[in-house]
Design an enzyme around this catalytic site. Structure first.
Site, PDB file in Angstrom:
ATOM      1  N   ILE A  27     -22.013  18.884 -44.734  1.00 36.88           N
ATOM      2  CA  ILE A  27     -21.497  20.206 -45.091  1.00 36.88           C
ATOM      3  C   ILE A  27     -22.331  20.790 -46.233  1.00 36.88           C
ATOM      4  O   ILE A  27     -22.585  20.119 -47.237  1.00 36.88           O
ATOM      5  CB  ILE A  27     -20.016  20.126 -45.502  1.00 36.88           C
ATOM      6  CG1 ILE A  27     -19.187  19.473 -44.390  1.00 36.88           C
ATOM      7  CG2 ILE A  27     -19.486  21.526 -45.822  1.00 36.88           C
ATOM      8  CD1 ILE A  27     -19.240  20.161 -43.045  1.00 36.88           C
ATOM      9  N   ASN A  87      -7.935  16.648 -51.900  1.00 30.77           N
ATOM     10  CA  ASN A  87      -9.349  16.878 -51.616  1.00 30.77           C
ATOM     11  C   ASN A  87     -10.274  16.448 -52.754  1.00 30.77           C
ATOM     12  O   ASN A  87     -11.476  16.321 -52.549  1.00 30.77           O
ATOM     13  CB  ASN A  87      -9.545  18.372 -51.303  1.00 30.77           C
ATOM     14  CG  ASN A  87     -10.986  18.755 -51.101  1.00 30.77           C
ATOM     15  OD1 ASN A  87     -11.606  18.376 -50.115  1.00 30.77           O
ATOM     16  ND2 ASN A  87     -11.537  19.504 -52.054  1.00 30.77           N
ATOM     17  N   THR A  93     -22.259  22.361 -49.022  1.00 24.59           N
ATOM     18  CA  THR A  93     -21.589  22.767 -50.254  1.00 24.59           C
ATOM     19  C   THR A  93     -22.634  22.955 -51.356  1.00 24.59           C
ATOM     20  O   THR A  93     -23.781  22.506 -51.235  1.00 24.59           O
ATOM     21  CB  THR A  93     -20.575  21.708 -50.700  1.00 24.59           C
ATOM     22  OG1 THR A  93     -21.280  20.480 -50.974  1.00 24.59           O
ATOM     23  CG2 THR A  93     -19.527  21.456 -49.618  1.00 24.59           C
ATOM     24  N   LYS A 140     -13.226   5.919 -48.828  1.00 23.97           N
ATOM     25  CA  LYS A 140     -12.782   6.852 -47.796  1.00 23.97           C
ATOM     26  C   LYS A 140     -12.185   6.125 -46.592  1.00 23.97           C
ATOM     27  O   LYS A 140     -11.286   6.659 -45.926  1.00 23.97           O
ATOM     28  CB  LYS A 140     -13.941   7.757 -47.373  1.00 23.97           C
ATOM     29  CG  LYS A 140     -14.382   8.735 -48.464  1.00 23.97           C
ATOM     30  CD  LYS A 140     -13.240   9.651 -48.902  1.00 23.97           C
ATOM     31  CE  LYS A 140     -13.700  10.719 -49.869  1.00 23.97           C
ATOM     32  NZ  LYS A 140     -12.612  11.663 -50.236  1.00 23.97           N
ATOM     33  N   ILE A 170     -15.453  22.670 -50.201  1.00 20.90           N
ATOM     34  CA  ILE A 170     -14.476  22.574 -49.127  1.00 20.90           C
ATOM     35  C   ILE A 170     -13.090  22.969 -49.611  1.00 20.90           C
ATOM     36  O   ILE A 170     -12.349  23.665 -48.901  1.00 20.90           O
ATOM     37  CB  ILE A 170     -14.477  21.150 -48.545  1.00 20.90           C
ATOM     38  CG1 ILE A 170     -15.771  20.913 -47.757  1.00 20.90           C
ATOM     39  CG2 ILE A 170     -13.256  20.913 -47.665  1.00 20.90           C
ATOM     40  CD1 ILE A 170     -16.011  19.467 -47.386  1.00 20.90           C
ATOM     41  N   TYR A 219     -18.382   4.554 -52.060  1.00 23.93           N
ATOM     42  CA  TYR A 219     -17.755   5.797 -51.616  1.00 23.93           C
ATOM     43  C   TYR A 219     -17.181   5.642 -50.214  1.00 23.93           C
ATOM     44  O   TYR A 219     -16.028   6.007 -49.949  1.00 23.93           O
ATOM     45  CB  TYR A 219     -18.797   6.917 -51.641  1.00 23.93           C
ATOM     46  CG  TYR A 219     -18.309   8.241 -51.105  1.00 23.93           C
ATOM     47  CD1 TYR A 219     -17.488   9.060 -51.876  1.00 23.93           C
ATOM     48  CD2 TYR A 219     -18.683   8.680 -49.836  1.00 23.93           C
ATOM     49  CE1 TYR A 219     -17.046  10.283 -51.389  1.00 23.93           C
ATOM     50  CE2 TYR A 219     -18.248   9.894 -49.344  1.00 23.93           C
ATOM     51  CZ  TYR A 219     -17.435  10.694 -50.124  1.00 23.93           C
ATOM     52  OH  TYR A 219     -16.994  11.899 -49.637  1.00 23.93           O
ATOM     53  N   LYS A 279     -14.642  27.021 -63.505  1.00 20.83           N
ATOM     54  CA  LYS A 279     -14.677  27.078 -62.042  1.00 20.83           C
ATOM     55  C   LYS A 279     -13.326  27.522 -61.484  1.00 20.83           C
ATOM     56  O   LYS A 279     -13.257  28.282 -60.512  1.00 20.83           O
ATOM     57  CB  LYS A 279     -15.055  25.718 -61.468  1.00 20.83           C
ATOM     58  CG  LYS A 279     -16.459  25.254 -61.819  1.00 20.83           C
ATOM     59  CD  LYS A 279     -17.514  26.100 -61.145  1.00 20.83           C
ATOM     60  CE  LYS A 279     -18.905  25.549 -61.376  1.00 20.83           C
ATOM     61  NZ  LYS A 279     -19.957  26.397 -60.752  1.00 20.83           N
TER      62      LYS A 279
END
EC number: 1.1.1.-
Length: 249
Positions: free
Chosen positions: A188, A90, A190, A159, A21, A155, A45
């Site tokens: 998503i 992000n 990814t 968030k 993302i 997690y 990366k």
């Protein structure tokens, strides 16, 4: 190439910007005219990402959990650009562990990256955003912060805290000309999701949302560009879900 040029002349920072993302958002921001600094832990990366993104990108290696690394990031932005208009916090970490097996180390990693890392990413950016006369902050949340998910409780809690940060900070940031919103993706496709779930797991996961498919990182990047731009000028403290409707059912 996007025909829309809403971000011309803007400078952006995206943490976790080398893949997924974050990379999709960086690509879209640049297509719309921005100059983007991506920040991440893995140099290889970052190198691959900047090669793909082109001359209007820079990479700074480091971790959002290390304040000295964030200082280096903002020193690089100041040295080359002088000010900062957009921050997309992000970078994130998550582990699937059921209640009864959660460890202190897992909590430290997830909350250290997702909550502490976000706090200090934004706090470090504020002087440069003040130099720009304001701007837009985007915090990457998750639909699991709204719906809950038993294996992802730590997690999801981290968030949910991200959503509260935006609501808590919106009034203070208003006085600085800064808007802050949460972008909450789920489902998503990814590379990390593909590796974790496998092909069959991806098909099963896609069936959980009303659209019955996985979203693409580029679809999240497009919404990030909207939140970064003046098209969202009457939005702050909002949460925008890009999850195929998952959080609404």
């Amino acid at each position: 190439m996007s025909a829309i040029q809403r971000l011309t002349g803007k400078t952006a920072v995206i943490t976790g910007g080398a893949t997924g993302i974050g990379f999709a958002a960086a690509k879209r921001f640049i297509e719309e005219g921005a100059f983007v600094f991506i920040f991440g832990r893995r140099q290889e990366k970052l190198d691959a990402a900047t090669a793909a993104l082109g001359p209007n990108s820079r990479a700074v290696q480091g971790s959002v959990t290390e304040l000295a690394d964030l200082d280096r990031l903002y020193e690089a932005v100041k040295a080359e650009r002088g000010s900062l208009d957009i921050v997309m916090a992000n970078a994130g970490a998550g582990m699937a562990t059921p209640l009864g097996k959660i460890t202190g180390e897992q909590c430290d990693i997830v909350f250290g990256t997702n909550l502490k890392g976000t706090i200090f990413t934004i706090q470090g950016a504020l002087p440069l955003m003040a130099q720009a006369g304001g701007g837009s902050i985007i915090l990457t949340g998750s639909s699991s912060g709204t719906t809950g998910a038993p294996p992802l409780s730590v997690y999801g809690a981290s968030k949910a805290a991200i959503r509260n940060l935006a609501r808590s900070w919106a009034g203070t940031l208003r006085d600085e000309g800064i808007r802050i919103n949460v972008l909450s993706p789920a489902s998503i496709a990814t590379e990390i999701a593909k590796e974790a779930l496998g092909e069959q797991g991806m098909k099963m996961f896609a069936q959980q949302n009303p659209l019955k498919r996985m979203g693409q990182p580029e679809e999240v990047g497009a919404v990030a560009a909207f939140l970064a731009s003046s098209d969202s000028s009457f939005m702050t403290a909002s949460e925008v879900s890009v999850d195929g409707g998952l959080a609404q059912i």
